[in-house]
Design a protein around this motif. Structure first.
Motif, short mmCIF file in Angstrom:
data_model
loop_
_atom_site.label_atom_id
_atom_site.label_comp_id
_atom_site.label_asym_id
_atom_site.label_seq_id
_atom_site.Cartn_x
_atom_site.Cartn_y
_atom_site.Cartn_z
N ALA A 177 -52.23 54.13 0.77
CA ALA A 177 -52.25 55.59 0.56
C ALA A 177 -51.96 55.95 -0.89
O ALA A 177 -52.38 57.01 -1.36
N THR A 178 -51.26 55.08 -1.60
CA THR A 178 -50.92 55.38 -3.00
C THR A 178 -52.15 55.29 -3.90
O THR A 178 -52.08 55.69 -5.07
N MET A 179 -53.27 54.78 -3.39
CA MET A 179 -54.49 54.71 -4.18
C MET A 179 -55.08 56.10 -4.41
O MET A 179 -55.87 56.29 -5.34
N ILE A 180 -54.72 57.05 -3.58
CA ILE A 180 -55.35 58.37 -3.60
C ILE A 180 -54.32 59.38 -4.10
O ILE A 180 -53.34 59.68 -3.40
N GLN A 181 -54.53 59.88 -5.29
CA GLN A 181 -53.57 60.79 -5.90
C GLN A 181 -54.28 61.86 -6.72
O GLN A 181 -55.40 61.67 -7.19
N LEU A 207 -64.44 39.16 10.25
CA LEU A 207 -64.08 38.55 8.98
C LEU A 207 -62.78 37.76 9.19
O LEU A 207 -61.73 38.34 9.43
N PRO A 208 -62.86 36.43 9.15
CA PRO A 208 -61.67 35.60 9.42
C PRO A 208 -60.72 35.55 8.24
O PRO A 208 -60.56 34.53 7.57
N LEU A 209 -60.08 36.66 7.99
CA LEU A 209 -59.17 36.79 6.85
C LEU A 209 -57.74 36.66 7.38
O LEU A 209 -57.23 37.55 8.06
N SER A 210 -57.11 35.53 7.09
CA SER A 210 -55.79 35.25 7.67
C SER A 210 -54.66 36.00 6.99
O SER A 210 -53.61 36.22 7.60
N ASP A 211 -54.85 36.38 5.72
CA ASP A 211 -53.80 37.08 4.98
C ASP A 211 -54.39 38.35 4.38
O ASP A 211 -54.75 38.39 3.19
N LEU A 212 -54.46 39.38 5.19
CA LEU A 212 -55.06 40.63 4.74
C LEU A 212 -54.25 41.26 3.61
O LEU A 212 -54.81 41.85 2.68
N ALA A 213 -52.93 41.14 3.67
CA ALA A 213 -52.09 41.76 2.64
C ALA A 213 -52.43 41.22 1.25
O ALA A 213 -52.56 41.99 0.29
N SER A 214 -52.58 39.91 1.15
CA SER A 214 -52.92 39.32 -0.15
C SER A 214 -54.31 39.75 -0.60
O SER A 214 -54.55 39.98 -1.80
N ALA A 215 -55.24 39.85 0.35
CA ALA A 215 -56.60 40.28 0.02
C ALA A 215 -56.60 41.71 -0.51
O ALA A 215 -57.30 42.03 -1.48
N ILE A 216 -55.82 42.57 0.13
CA ILE A 216 -55.73 43.96 -0.34
C ILE A 216 -55.14 44.01 -1.74
O ILE A 216 -55.63 44.74 -2.61
N ALA A 220 -55.96 45.07 -7.42
CA ALA A 220 -55.79 44.68 -8.82
C ALA A 220 -57.11 44.76 -9.59
O ALA A 220 -57.12 44.93 -10.81
N ALA A 221 -58.23 44.67 -8.86
CA ALA A 221 -59.55 44.72 -9.50
C ALA A 221 -60.12 46.13 -9.57
O ALA A 221 -61.18 46.35 -10.17
N ALA A 222 -59.43 47.08 -8.95
CA ALA A 222 -59.92 48.46 -8.93
C ALA A 222 -59.65 49.12 -10.27
O ALA A 222 -58.50 49.33 -10.67
N ALA A 244 -66.12 45.78 -10.81
CA ALA A 244 -65.09 44.75 -10.66
C ALA A 244 -64.55 44.72 -9.23
O ALA A 244 -64.31 43.64 -8.67
N LEU A 245 -64.36 45.87 -8.64
CA LEU A 245 -63.85 45.93 -7.27
C LEU A 245 -64.84 45.31 -6.29
O LEU A 245 -64.46 44.50 -5.43
N LYS A 246 -66.10 45.65 -6.40
CA LYS A 246 -67.10 45.09 -5.51
C LYS A 246 -67.21 43.58 -5.67
O LYS A 246 -67.39 42.85 -4.69
N ARG A 247 -67.10 43.10 -6.92
CA ARG A 247 -67.14 41.66 -7.15
C ARG A 247 -65.95 40.97 -6.48
O ARG A 247 -66.11 39.93 -5.83
#
Length: 292
Positions: A213-217, A246-255, A260-262, A270-273
């Motif tokens: 939620a902090t992404m939107i300000q 999507l077999p993503l075992s650690d969603l927190a790290s992925a987010i 960080a790329a946004a 960069a974000l899409k990459r």
């Protein structure tokens, strides 16, 4: 459906002038650590829109009361960030705050001053009731001005400036009929839904989902950029993970990696990459595990 009907009930109460209700009570069984945050949020939202709107906040928050999978720290962040998003910065709110400065609402009266804020035209028009805003937005689309940026002064330095602020702040009564409010209502409900899904599917990642939620300000380009980046991360990482595709075992790290790329880039290169790389690693790891 229940959440939509709840929002509609409070909208009607405000518009027809029946928002003189008493402030809402704190939810029963609210964790002690959250009491001060929720009390402050209720006061904030009453000032922002009224008692019925504050009640909507309490009702939304009550979904998480008593859940064993929501610790105090997570509950505090949900309560704090939801209050911030429900008191989003539109021109009406900026006018309210500017008038509060003049009246000493922030603790002491400020000297007359002028603040200049930059908005997009669709953002300004979006603060009006939808039946007024939509034809105007269609016209702006026709002439290519929908995203045109304009500078708007919010001034207490003259009688005309103060009268205009009072007019703008008075639009509060119609805020819940605006296209902007509908966008915000849908966003808050989706954010809460993603939190609930994370608690069910990946509890360890729930706090990271809350923190998105902090992404939107703010307002203007920064607001639109943050909103677009949020949807990119949720649509391409969180939702597919919860859906089991999507077999993503650690969603927190992925987010965290995606955030960080946004960058302030409307194209989100960069974000899409970064998202594509995260997805490729997860899918490769899933395929490898299935082959064993």
């Amino acid at each position: 459906m229940a959440s939509f009907l709840s929002s509609l009930r409070y909208l009607l109460a405000d518009v027809i002038g029946e928002d003189d209700a008493a402030p809402p009570f704190l939810p029963e069984c609210l964790p002690d650590e959250v009491t001060a945050i929720v009390s402050d949020a209720i006061d904030l939202l009453i000032d922002y829109q009224g008692a019925s709107y504050a009640q909507l906040y309490v009702d939304r928050l009550s979904r998480f009361v008593g859940r064993q999978d929501v610790d105090a720290a997570t509950f505090c962040e949900i309560a704090r960030l939801m209050a911030i998003r429900m008191s989003y910065e539109d021109p009406i709110r900026i006018a309210q705050l500017k008038l509060a400065e003049l009246e000493g609402g922030a603790g002491a009266a400020h000297a007359p001053s002028t603040d200049v804020k930059k908005f997009r035209l669709d953002e300004l028009i979006g603060s009006l009731p939808a039946n007024v805003a939509e034809p105007v937005l269609d016209t702006l689309d026709m002439v290519g001005w929908r995203h045109k940026r304009v500078a708007i002064p919010f001034s207490t330095a003259s009688r005309w400036g103060i009268r205009r602020l009072k007019f703008e702040a008075g639009l509060r009564r119609w805020r819940l009929l605006s296209t902007r409010y509908e966008e915000e209502r849908v966003w808050v409900e989706r954010w809460l839904h993603m939190i609930a899904r994370s608690l069910a599917k990946q509890p360890a990642s729930a706090i990271a989902v809350v923190a998105t939620a902090t992404m939107i300000q703010g307002y203007g380009d920064a607001y639109r950029q943050g909103l677009a980046d949020w949807h990119a991360i949720i649509d391409n990482l969180a939702k597919p993970t919860f859906d089991g595709v999507l077999p993503l075992s650690d969603l927190a790290s992925a987010i965290a990696e995606a955030r960080a790329a946004a960058l302030p880039d409307p194209r989100q290169v960069a974000l899409k990459r970064a998202i594509a790389q995260i997805r490729a690693r997860a899918l490769a790891a899933g395929a490898s595990a299935a082959a064993e």
